[in-house]
Design an enzyme around this catalytic site. Structure first.
Site, PDB file in Angstrom:
ATOM      1  N   SER A   1       5.616   9.419   7.077  1.00 24.35           N
ATOM      2  CA  SER A   1       4.361   9.333   7.828  1.00 24.35           C
ATOM      3  C   SER A   1       3.197   9.882   7.019  1.00 24.35           C
ATOM      4  CB  SER A   1       4.448  10.107   9.139  1.00 24.35           C
ATOM      5  OG  SER A   1       3.206  10.029   9.801  1.00 24.35           O
ATOM      6  N   GLY A   2       2.032   9.338   7.288  1.00 27.82           N
ATOM      7  CA  GLY A   2       0.826   9.835   6.639  1.00 27.82           C
ATOM      8  C   GLY A   2      -0.032   8.715   6.096  1.00 27.82           C
ATOM      9  N   VAL A  13       9.527  -2.033   1.894  1.00 29.69           N
ATOM     10  CA  VAL A  13       9.043  -3.371   2.275  1.00 29.69           C
ATOM     11  C   VAL A  13       8.863  -3.427   3.782  1.00 29.69           C
ATOM     12  CG1 VAL A  13      10.173  -4.430   0.275  1.00 29.69           C
ATOM     13  CG2 VAL A  13      11.359  -4.403   2.490  1.00 29.69           C
ATOM     14  N   GLU A  23       2.343  10.102  18.645  1.00 25.32           N
ATOM     15  CA  GLU A  23       1.041   9.687  18.077  1.00 25.32           C
ATOM     16  C   GLU A  23       0.289   8.779  19.076  1.00 25.32           C
ATOM     17  OE1 GLU A  23       1.454   8.125  14.013  1.00 25.32           O
ATOM     18  OE2 GLU A  23       0.119   6.501  14.600  1.00 25.32           O
ATOM     19  N   LYS A  33       2.198  -2.014  16.850  1.00 24.97           N
ATOM     20  CA  LYS A  33       3.211  -2.653  16.004  1.00 24.97           C
ATOM     21  C   LYS A  33       4.627  -2.516  16.552  1.00 24.97           C
ATOM     22  CE  LYS A  33       1.175  -2.792  11.394  1.00 24.97           C
ATOM     23  NZ  LYS A  33       1.225  -2.146  10.079  1.00 24.97           N
ATOM     24  N   VAL A  86       0.811  -1.225   0.000  1.00 23.76           N
ATOM     25  CA  VAL A  86       0.000   0.000   0.000  1.00 23.76           C
ATOM     26  C   VAL A  86       0.850   1.283   0.000  1.00 23.76           C
ATOM     27  CG1 VAL A  86      -0.361  -0.197   2.510  1.00 23.76           C
ATOM     28  CG2 VAL A  86      -1.893   1.192   1.182  1.00 23.76           C
ATOM     29  N   MET A  87       1.898   1.323   0.816  1.00 30.88           N
ATOM     30  CA  MET A  87       2.713   2.546   0.891  1.00 30.88           C
ATOM     31  C   MET A  87       3.510   2.744  -0.401  1.00 30.88           C
ATOM     32  SD  MET A  87       2.204   4.220   3.686  1.00 30.88           S
ATOM     33  CE  MET A  87       3.622   5.256   4.043  1.00 30.88           C
ATOM     34  N   LYS A 121      11.268   9.641  13.333  1.00 33.07           N
ATOM     35  CA  LYS A 121       9.985   9.002  12.977  1.00 33.07           C
ATOM     36  C   LYS A 121       9.478   8.151  14.151  1.00 33.07           C
ATOM     37  CE  LYS A 121       6.386   7.499  10.827  1.00 33.07           C
ATOM     38  NZ  LYS A 121       6.192   6.150  10.489  1.00 33.07           N
ATOM     39  N   HIS A 175       7.971  10.477  16.545  1.00 33.22           N
ATOM     40  CA  HIS A 175       6.678  10.888  15.983  1.00 33.22           C
ATOM     41  C   HIS A 175       5.615   9.843  16.342  1.00 33.22           C
ATOM     42  CE1 HIS A 175       3.615  10.242  12.904  1.00 33.22           C
ATOM     43  NE2 HIS A 175       3.607  11.540  12.695  1.00 33.22           N
ATOM     44  N   ASN A 176       5.942   8.581  16.167  1.00 36.89           N
ATOM     45  CA  ASN A 176       4.964   7.531  16.453  1.00 36.89           C
ATOM     46  C   ASN A 176       4.665   7.442  17.949  1.00 36.89           C
ATOM     47  OD1 ASN A 176       5.303   7.068  13.729  1.00 36.89           O
ATOM     48  ND2 ASN A 176       5.302   4.859  13.923  1.00 36.89           N
TER      49      ASN A 176
HETATM   50  P1  NBP Z   1       4.155  -4.089   4.338  1.00 37.45           P
HETATM   51  O1  NBP Z   1       4.875  -3.645   5.565  1.00 37.45           O
HETATM   52  O2  NBP Z   1       2.899  -4.867   4.520  1.00 37.45           O
HETATM   53  O3  NBP Z   1       5.190  -4.947   3.437  1.00 37.45           O
HETATM   54  C1  NBP Z   1       4.755  -5.600   2.285  1.00 37.45           C
HETATM   55  C2  NBP Z   1       5.796  -5.466   1.195  1.00 37.45           C
HETATM   56  O4  NBP Z   1       7.030  -6.048   1.620  1.00 37.45           O
HETATM   57  C3  NBP Z   1       5.376  -6.238  -0.078  1.00 37.45           C
HETATM   58  O5  NBP Z   1       5.792  -5.508  -1.199  1.00 37.45           O
HETATM   59  C4  NBP Z   1       6.172  -7.535   0.074  1.00 37.45           C
HETATM   60  O6  NBP Z   1       6.387  -8.190  -1.170  1.00 37.45           O
HETATM   61  C5  NBP Z   1       7.455  -6.998   0.624  1.00 37.45           C
HETATM   62  N1  NBP Z   1       8.335  -8.009   1.208  1.00 37.45           N
HETATM   63  C6  NBP Z   1       8.200  -8.765   2.314  1.00 37.45           C
HETATM   64 BR1  NBP Z   1       6.727  -8.775   3.411  1.00 37.45          BR
HETATM   65  N2  NBP Z   1       9.237  -9.570   2.558  1.00 37.45           N
HETATM   66  C7  NBP Z   1      10.089  -9.326   1.552  1.00 37.45           C
HETATM   67  C8  NBP Z   1      11.354  -9.855   1.220  1.00 37.45           C
HETATM   68  N3  NBP Z   1      11.950 -10.756   1.990  1.00 37.45           N
HETATM   69  N4  NBP Z   1      11.944  -9.414   0.097  1.00 37.45           N
HETATM   70  C9  NBP Z   1      11.359  -8.489  -0.673  1.00 37.45           C
HETATM   71  N5  NBP Z   1      10.145  -7.939  -0.421  1.00 37.45           N
HETATM   72  C10 NBP Z   1       9.519  -8.351   0.686  1.00 37.45           C
HETATM   73  O7  NBP Z   1       3.879  -2.834   3.377  1.00 37.45           O
HETATM   74  P2  NBP Z   1       3.328  -1.376   3.718  1.00 37.45           P
HETATM   75  O8  NBP Z   1       2.167  -1.410   4.665  1.00 37.45           O
HETATM   76  O9  NBP Z   1       3.176  -0.696   2.405  1.00 37.45           O
HETATM   77  O10 NBP Z   1       4.521  -0.684   4.522  1.00 37.45           O
HETATM   78  C11 NBP Z   1       5.823  -0.544   3.977  1.00 37.45           C
HETATM   79  C12 NBP Z   1       6.709   0.084   5.038  1.00 37.45           C
HETATM   80  O11 NBP Z   1       6.193   1.393   5.343  1.00 37.45           O
HETATM   81  C13 NBP Z   1       6.749  -0.663   6.365  1.00 37.45           C
HETATM   82  O12 NBP Z   1       8.014  -0.532   6.945  1.00 37.45           O
HETATM   83  C14 NBP Z   1       5.729   0.055   7.201  1.00 37.45           C
HETATM   84  O13 NBP Z   1       5.969  -0.076   8.608  1.00 37.45           O
HETATM   85  C15 NBP Z   1       5.929   1.484   6.744  1.00 37.45           C
HETATM   86  N6  NBP Z   1       4.772   2.371   6.921  1.00 37.45           N
HETATM   87  C16 NBP Z   1       3.517   1.917   6.673  1.00 37.45           C
HETATM   88  C17 NBP Z   1       2.431   2.770   6.839  1.00 37.45           C
HETATM   89  C18 NBP Z   1       1.033   2.310   6.540  1.00 37.45           C
HETATM   90  O14 NBP Z   1       0.104   3.092   6.793  1.00 37.45           O
HETATM   91  N7  NBP Z   1       0.840   1.108   6.015  1.00 37.45           N
HETATM   92  C19 NBP Z   1       2.653   4.086   7.236  1.00 37.45           C
HETATM   93  C20 NBP Z   1       3.946   4.539   7.446  1.00 37.45           C
HETATM   94  C21 NBP Z   1       5.003   3.658   7.291  1.00 37.45           C
HETATM   95  P3  NBP Z   1       5.369  -9.328  -1.682  1.00 37.45           P
HETATM   96  O15 NBP Z   1       4.291  -8.601  -2.419  1.00 37.45           O
HETATM   97  O16 NBP Z   1       6.211 -10.154  -2.559  1.00 37.45           O
HETATM   98  O17 NBP Z   1       4.875 -10.062  -0.471  1.00 37.45           O
END
Ligand code: NBP
Length: 475
Positions: free
Chosen positions: A130-131, A76, A191, A261, A15-16, A184, A187-188
């Site tokens: 963030s966001g 990731v 939050e 988390k 999603v991010m 960051k 920040h959390n």
């Molecule tokens: P996720 O944290 O759910 O991670 C999913 C992604 O990681 C997919 O693209 C997945 O690939 C990939 N991945 C994994 Br799991 N293991 C892997 C590996 N061994 N090698 C390569 N790729 C791998 O995604 P997210 O929610 O978009 O968050 C991304 C980052 O941003 C995280 O660190 C999160 O804490 C941070 N963040 C998230 C938010 C939010 O609101 N979601 C906000 C701020 C920061 P696949 O498709 O092949 O499984």
């Protein structure tokens, strides 16, 4: 297909990642994308025809599609997945390429990766983003660490995708090494504090017999005043949401068990390591832990005595104003503590964190965005060496005028047996910090009694240590 090289590359199309890619592309950059599971890449590129996107099926193809120095953002799951991606990337990259980790990585992991990549002649940026999903797409708050020279290269892209407030982008170079991910994390932590404080306000209104709709109205009204913030606004909107099936407010149907988390717990551990008091954030993290022990609480609610719950309805005319003041004052304490922790770490690590600047880039894009952050920036602009945010004239004055309502809310909650751990921890911090004399004289006597730890005296110069021959205790 065009063979033009891309300006930017992103790995991890969850999603991010997807939303950040669309944001970067929308600012005129050509973006290459790669995801471990290739179908995700294919689907994503196919879903956005006509955009300057290059979907790569292999990591080799992805790296080759980027203009040098390559700018690659990893998005990731935090932890081992980031190391796995870096390990695969290392043999494919060339000197001066830039790798950005935009996930919620622990800052000590960022420091380790920074050293590892530097040894290979690569440049690393640990950037807090963030966001959430919407911020990533429309403009997040970005907290990049790493060397200033690397920031200079990334600046045009980061500034163009970040949220903007008053014409200023919500991104700045935070500091070297792990400073970006550290900020960051704070920040959390803040939050967590903001969210718990809002929940305590809600809990008091519930005890006063107010409905979800009535409480929503209060929050949305507050959002026009000095409490204006994203979290206050979404709280009001969440309270208005009606469940289509039952016709009841959705909030009333949600189980009272909160998840987390880990970034809040990381903040607590860092504060403990550095002997900085962050009691409001601490209370917020612990409130989530206690909430998660639902089955234990259900049993205990039948066994452990408390005051007979009485509706606080009689207090309602003044209650809204008092709770407002308790929330505002406690929020100031929470930020005071988070800033004190950043200041301590900045001195320890030599990061030279610009606390006013950090508050400024939190005004937009991120989850804690709020009007009040501008006041924090002003306080640090007026006094770079500000020891404690509460001492800044604006905040000192708000605390002074809020304290009566704050005290009454905490006292009322305590006598009613209603837990307000973050309100009360904040008030205790305020009262402790403003106490010229605390009962630690007795504590020192106890320490000297059982362990000959010695003590200083009020009637002798500081730095002289005394020991008393205390009477022997016979068990
Ligand atoms: P996720 O944290 O759910 O991670 C999913 C992604 O990681 C997919 O693209 C997945 O690939 C990939 N991945 C994994 Br799991 N293991 C892997 C590996 N061994 N090698 C390569 N790729 C791998 O995604 P997210 O929610 O978009 O968050 C991304 C980052 O941003 C995280 O660190 C999160 O804490 C941070 N963040 C998230 C938010 C939010 O609101 N979601 C906000 C701020 C920061 P696949 O498709 O092949 O499984």
């Amino acid at each position: 297909m065009s063979t033009a090289l891309s300006d930017f590359g992103l790995i991890g199309l969850a999603v991010m990642g997807q939303n950040l890619v669309l944001n970067v592309e929308s600012r005129g950059f050509r973006v290459s994308v790669y995801n471990r599971t290739p179908a995700v890449t294919e689907d994503f590129v196919a879903a956005h025809p006509g955009k300057r996107l290059h979907g790569a099926a292999t990591l080799e193809g992805f790296v080759q599609s980027l203009a040098r120095p390559r700018k690659i953002q990893i998005m990731v799951k935090a932890g081992a997945a980031v190391d796995a991606v870096i390990t695969q990337l290392l043999p494919l990259l060339e000197r001066d390429d830039i790798v950005i980790d935009g996930g919620n990585s622990l800052y000590t992991d960022t420091e380790r990766r920074d050293a590892e990549l530097a040894a290979h002649g690569l440049r690393f940026i640990g950037a807090g983003v963030s966001g959430g999903e919407e911020g990533a797409r429309k403009g997040p708050s970005i907290m990049p660490g790493g060397p200033a020279s690397t920031w200079d290269v990334m600046r045009p892209i980061f500034e163009s995708i970040a949220a903007q407030v008053d014409g200023e982008p919500c991104v700045m170079h935070i500091g070297p090494g792990g400073a970006g991910h550290y900020v960051k994390m704070i920040h959390n932590g803040i939050e967590y504090g903001d969210m718990q404080l809002i929940c305590e306000a809600y809990s008091i209104f519930r005890a006063a017999g107010m409905s979800a709709a009535e409480i929503a109205e209060v929050f949305l009204r507050w959002n026009d005043g000095d409490l204006q913030s994203y979290l206050i606004e979404i709280t009001g909107r969440a309270l208005q949401q009606i469940d289509a099936e039952t016709g009841q407010p959705v909030v009333d149907l949600i189980l009272d068990k909160a998840g987390q988390k880990g970034t809040g717990q990381w903040t607590l551990m860092n504060a403990a390591e550095n002997a900085v008091v962050i009691s409001t954030i601490n209370a917020a993290v612990e409130a989530r832990v206690l909430s998660s022990q639902k089955s234990e609480r259900v049993v205990a609610s039948r066994l452990l005595q408390g005051p007979e719950p009485a509706l606080l309805g009689a207090y309602r005319p003044q209650l809204v104003k008092q709770v407002h003041d308790a929330l505002y004052a406690s929020k100031i304490i929470s930020y005071t503590q988070g800033l004190a922790l950043m200041r301590t770490m900045s001195e320890k690590k030599g990061w030279a964190l610009d606390l006013g600047g950090i508050a400024s880039i939190w005004r937009g894009g991120c989850i804690i965005r709020a009007r009040f952050l501008g006041r924090i920036t002003e306080a640090y602009r007026a006094d770079q060496g500000l020891q404690n945010l509460m001492l800044a004239p604006f905040f000192n004055e708000v605390l002074a005028r809020s304290q009566q309502g704050w005290r009454e809310v905490v006292a009322l909650a305590v006598t009613q047996g209603l837990p307000v751990p973050a309100f009360s921890a904040s008030l205790a911090y305020y009262d402790s910090y403003r106490s010229e004399r605390l009962p630690a004289n007795l504590l020192q006597a106890q320490r000297d009694f059982f362990g000959a730890h010695t003590y200083e005296r009020i009637d002798r110069p500081a730095g002289q240590w005394f020991h008393t021959a205390w009477p022997e205790v016979i068990d």
